[in-house]
Design an enzyme around this catalytic site. Sequence first.
Site, short mmCIF file in Angstrom:
data_model
loop_
_atom_site.label_atom_id
_atom_site.label_comp_id
_atom_site.label_asym_id
_atom_site.label_seq_id
_atom_site.Cartn_x
_atom_site.Cartn_y
_atom_site.Cartn_z
N ARG A 51 -46.80 50.11 -20.71
CA ARG A 51 -45.41 50.36 -21.11
C ARG A 51 -44.91 51.60 -20.39
O ARG A 51 -45.12 52.72 -20.82
CB ARG A 51 -45.32 50.55 -22.63
CG ARG A 51 -43.90 50.79 -23.13
CD ARG A 51 -43.87 51.00 -24.64
NE ARG A 51 -42.52 51.23 -25.12
CZ ARG A 51 -41.92 52.42 -25.12
NH1 ARG A 51 -42.58 53.49 -24.69
NH2 ARG A 51 -40.68 52.56 -25.57
N SER A 124 -41.29 42.15 -31.09
CA SER A 124 -41.28 43.23 -32.08
C SER A 124 -40.47 42.82 -33.30
O SER A 124 -39.41 42.19 -33.17
CB SER A 124 -40.67 44.49 -31.47
OG SER A 124 -41.42 44.92 -30.36
N LYS A 154 -41.64 56.91 -28.83
CA LYS A 154 -40.52 56.12 -28.31
C LYS A 154 -39.23 56.91 -28.48
O LYS A 154 -39.02 57.58 -29.49
CB LYS A 154 -40.44 54.77 -29.02
CG LYS A 154 -41.65 53.88 -28.76
CD LYS A 154 -41.47 52.49 -29.32
CE LYS A 154 -42.65 51.60 -28.97
NZ LYS A 154 -42.48 50.22 -29.48
#
Length: 221
Positions: A51, A124, A154
Site C-alpha cells: 500500500r 473495505s 491512514k
Amino acid sequence: MQATFDVRAAMRLYFVAGSQDVAHLSGNPADNLLKVLEQALQAGITCYQFREKGAKSLQDPTACKALAIRCRDLCRQHNVPFVIDDNVKLAIEVGADGIHVGQSDMSPAEAKQRSGGKCVVGTSVNTLAQGLVAQADPHVDYFGVGPIFPTFSKEDPKPVVTPDFVTTIRQNNIDKPIVAIGGIGVDTAAMLRAKGADGVAVISAIARAEDIFATVKELLR
C-alpha cells in the site's frame, strides 16, 4: 500470477505497508520497507499488502513499480500471498495474487474483470450495510472490517467501529473471510479472532516494532 490461495488462512496475520510506513527509520525508505517485510515474512505473516499511499510515499510510478516487484519476489520466496492496494493496473502488471479496493475505489466486479479473474479481490467495510453488500457480491473474496480502533497510519481514516462490530457482522449471517484492521496490536489480536474475525491486519504494529520477530509471534497467538 497465482490464481488462488486459501483466503481465510491468509487473513490470520495480514501485514499492510508501503515505504511511507517506515519513514521513521533512517536510510532509504524503499530499502527499509524491504528489510521490514523480509523480517515479517521470516517471522510468519500470512499475507502482505503493498500500500504505497500518502504524502511520504513514492511519487514516481517507475520507482513504485520497481519496489512492488521486489516486495512480490520476497513474498514468493516465502509462499505468502502478495496483494496490491487499489492500483489494479500495477497489480496486473506485476502479477499480484490479490487486489484490495476501498468503497471509493474501482468496484470489485471491475477489479475482478480487469484481472481476468486471476486475482483475489478484497474490499473495505465500515458499516453493516456495506458488509451485507460485500457478502452478496460474488466478486468479493474477503473484506477488511474497520477501523476497529483509532489509527494514525491512514490520512483519511473512516469512523471507528469498535471490536463489537466484528460480532455484529457475524451475527448477520456474513460468513466470508474477514480481517479486522485499524489500530490493532498484540493486546487485541486474539480478542478480535475470538469475536469472529479470521485474522487481523496491521501496519504500525509491525512497521514500528522494536522486535519484529517477537511482535509477529505475539500477533499470531
